[in-house]
Design an enzyme around this catalytic site. Structure first.
Site, mmCIF file in Angstrom:
data_model
loop_
_atom_site.group_PDB
_atom_site.id
_atom_site.type_symbol
_atom_site.label_atom_id
_atom_site.label_comp_id
_atom_site.label_asym_id
_atom_site.label_seq_id
_atom_site.Cartn_x
_atom_site.Cartn_y
_atom_site.Cartn_z
ATOM 1 N N ARG A 46 0.856 -1.194 0.000
ATOM 2 C CA ARG A 46 0.000 0.000 0.000
ATOM 3 C C ARG A 46 0.891 1.244 0.000
ATOM 4 O O ARG A 46 0.600 2.241 -0.611
ATOM 5 C CB ARG A 46 -0.955 0.007 1.194
ATOM 6 C CG ARG A 46 -1.653 1.354 1.367
ATOM 7 C CD ARG A 46 -3.003 1.311 2.077
ATOM 8 N NE ARG A 46 -3.116 0.379 3.167
ATOM 9 C CZ ARG A 46 -2.602 0.545 4.404
ATOM 10 N NH1 ARG A 46 -1.926 1.636 4.709
ATOM 11 N NH2 ARG A 46 -2.771 -0.377 5.319
ATOM 12 N N TYR A 98 -12.972 20.328 -13.929
ATOM 13 C CA TYR A 98 -13.457 18.978 -14.244
ATOM 14 C C TYR A 98 -14.643 18.608 -13.330
ATOM 15 O O TYR A 98 -14.604 18.858 -12.123
ATOM 16 C CB TYR A 98 -12.303 17.987 -14.057
ATOM 17 C CG TYR A 98 -12.696 16.557 -14.288
ATOM 18 C CD1 TYR A 98 -12.951 16.090 -15.568
ATOM 19 C CD2 TYR A 98 -12.828 15.675 -13.223
ATOM 20 C CE1 TYR A 98 -13.335 14.777 -15.777
ATOM 21 C CE2 TYR A 98 -13.196 14.351 -13.434
ATOM 22 C CZ TYR A 98 -13.454 13.918 -14.716
ATOM 23 O OH TYR A 98 -13.828 12.616 -14.921
ATOM 24 N N ASP A 170 -4.433 21.127 -12.670
ATOM 25 C CA ASP A 170 -4.754 19.866 -13.340
ATOM 26 C C ASP A 170 -4.216 19.981 -14.763
ATOM 27 O O ASP A 170 -4.718 20.749 -15.569
ATOM 28 C CB ASP A 170 -6.274 19.659 -13.322
ATOM 29 C CG ASP A 170 -6.700 18.342 -13.961
ATOM 30 O OD1 ASP A 170 -5.970 17.840 -14.840
ATOM 31 O OD2 ASP A 170 -7.785 17.834 -13.606
ATOM 32 N N LYS A 195 -5.709 9.491 -19.302
ATOM 33 C CA LYS A 195 -5.887 10.135 -20.599
ATOM 34 C C LYS A 195 -4.593 10.037 -21.430
ATOM 35 O O LYS A 195 -4.152 8.951 -21.698
ATOM 36 C CB LYS A 195 -6.347 11.571 -20.368
ATOM 37 C CG LYS A 195 -7.456 11.706 -19.297
ATOM 38 C CD LYS A 195 -8.746 11.014 -19.679
ATOM 39 C CE LYS A 195 -9.736 10.884 -18.523
ATOM 40 N NZ LYS A 195 -10.094 12.109 -17.809
#
Ligand SMILES: *Cc1c(COP(=O)(O)O)cnc(C)c1O
Length: 377
Positions: A46, A98, A170, A195
């Site tokens: 983790r 977004y 972003d 993306k």
């Protein structure tokens, strides 16, 4: 090293044990320890995984950051990073942020006492006017989604710095190949690696990058505490995708230029939003801060009828959410990326019911344009 070289050599490229040309997929959750007093660098996946680290390193190199963290999604990167703020803190956010970021800010962080004011960030004075004594963060996206509005990052970061505020950007649409916000004075860069970075529409992932050691440690603390880190298989695929980022971006951008030029003259197209067009209001600023206009644009058509025909009848461009893949994707912001923004708010922002977004892939632009044309007939 230039960017294209960094994409291939900007992180560990060779497996130390075997010489394999790539970091293996460490599909392992835990690591054997040898000392009772001192655990090794790796104890539980983790927190640390070598494949994830390789992906983090290459993105850090590309963005010019000292620390990068990879996440299970772009939203995991955004949400985890936003946890550096505390109850009582206030954020100034670009108004066409977004949709997923809008959702976490207005339905989750607001509940935790972190409030946001949404402003037209193309106007630096609007940013400054929204700053309050308790403002701790400025959250930007440029070019923004889906209207490709441009914010002056250097100017915005300078305002933030003057007020002691952290600037977050972003950078999903541009990727570090085209725009590097840290070089412009911003503090944290966020990505949906889903993306262009990965680029093959087969992974969900995200990144947060900074060149501030303390900020990096704070984000890393939450990543480990929340368990939002990226898994090894997806880290591997993203690493593979990044190797071809330059050639994909160059070609998609060239295809976009061709399609935009043609669509602009199509009788059913009433407006085209693309920062590569000299008539775009943010053209000059974008040109000064980025190395290209990218491969996503939006356009408006004459009616709801044409909108429907385009979305339902384009065969090459897939009618889908997402962007930045080798295949073109046509999407409908009003019902997709911005579905979580209330209609009134949406229309006020110019995200109308006849607005279409296109992410241009690597198909031949002649074929792609012909297909869009037939769909509109
Ligand atoms: C897709 C996207 C996100 C969210 O990323 P996920 O990987 O889908 O969680 C955030 N910002 C922008 C600009 C995006 O396009």
């Amino acid at each position: 090293m230039k960017r294209a070289t960094q994409m291939i050599h900007g992180g560990p490229t060779v497996d130390q044990q075997t010489g394999a040309l790539g970091v293996p997929i460490y599909q392992i959750s835990t690591y054997r320890q040898t000392s009772m007093e001192h655990f090794g660098k790796y104890d539980y996946a983790r927190g640390d995984n070598p494949t994830r680290e390789a992906a983090e390193e290459v993105v850090a190199t590309l963005e010019g950051g000292s620390r990068c963290l990879a996440f299970a999604s772009g939203m995991a990167a955004i949400s985890t990073t936003l946890m550096i703020f505390s109850p009582g803190d206030h954020l100034v956010v670009c108004d066409d942020v977004y949709g997923g970021a809008y959702r976490v800010l207005t339905s989750i962080f607001s509940r935790m006492g972190v409030s946001s004011t949404f402003v037209d960030a193309t106007d630096l004075s609007a940013i400054e006017a929204a700053i309050r004594p308790e403002t701790k963060g400025l959250y930007l996206e440029t070019p923004s989604n889906p209207l490709l509005k441009v914010t002056d990052l250097k100017g915005a970061a300078a305002i933030a710095k003057r007020h002691g505020i952290i600037t977050l950007v972003d950078n999903t649409f541009m990727t570090p190949y085209l725009q590097r916000p840290l070089e412009l004075g911003c503090d944290i860069v966020l990505h949906s690696g889903t993306k262009f970075l990965n680029g093959h529409s087969d992974v969900i992932c995200g990144f947060a990058v900074t060149n501030d050691k303390e900020l990096g440690q704070r984000i890393r603390y939450v990543q480990n505490a929340f368990g939002t880190g990226l898994g090894p298989q997806d880290s591997f695929l993203t690493l593979r995708g990044i190797k071809t980022l330059k050639v994909r971006m160059d070609q998609s951008q060239e295809n976009t230029r061709i399609i935009v030029e043609r669509l602009k003259n199509h009788p059913r197209v009433t407006a085209v939003h693309y920062p590569g067009l000299p008539e775009h209001p943010g053209y000059a600023i974008h040109k000064a801060q980025a190395d290209g206009p990218g491969a996503v644009f939006s356009f408006e058509v004459d009616s709801l009828e044409t909108t429907k025909r385009l979305l339902e009848n384009s065969h090459l461009a897939a009618f889908a959410v997402s962007l930045g893949g080798v295949e073109s994707i046509i999407s409908y912001p009003a019902k997709m990326s911005h579905a979580s923004v209330p209609r009134e708010e949406r229309e006020r922002k110019g995200i109308t019911d006849t607005l279409i977004r296109l992410s241009v892939g690597l198909e031949d632009p002649d074929d792609l344009y012909a297909d869009l044309e037939q769909a509109m007939q």
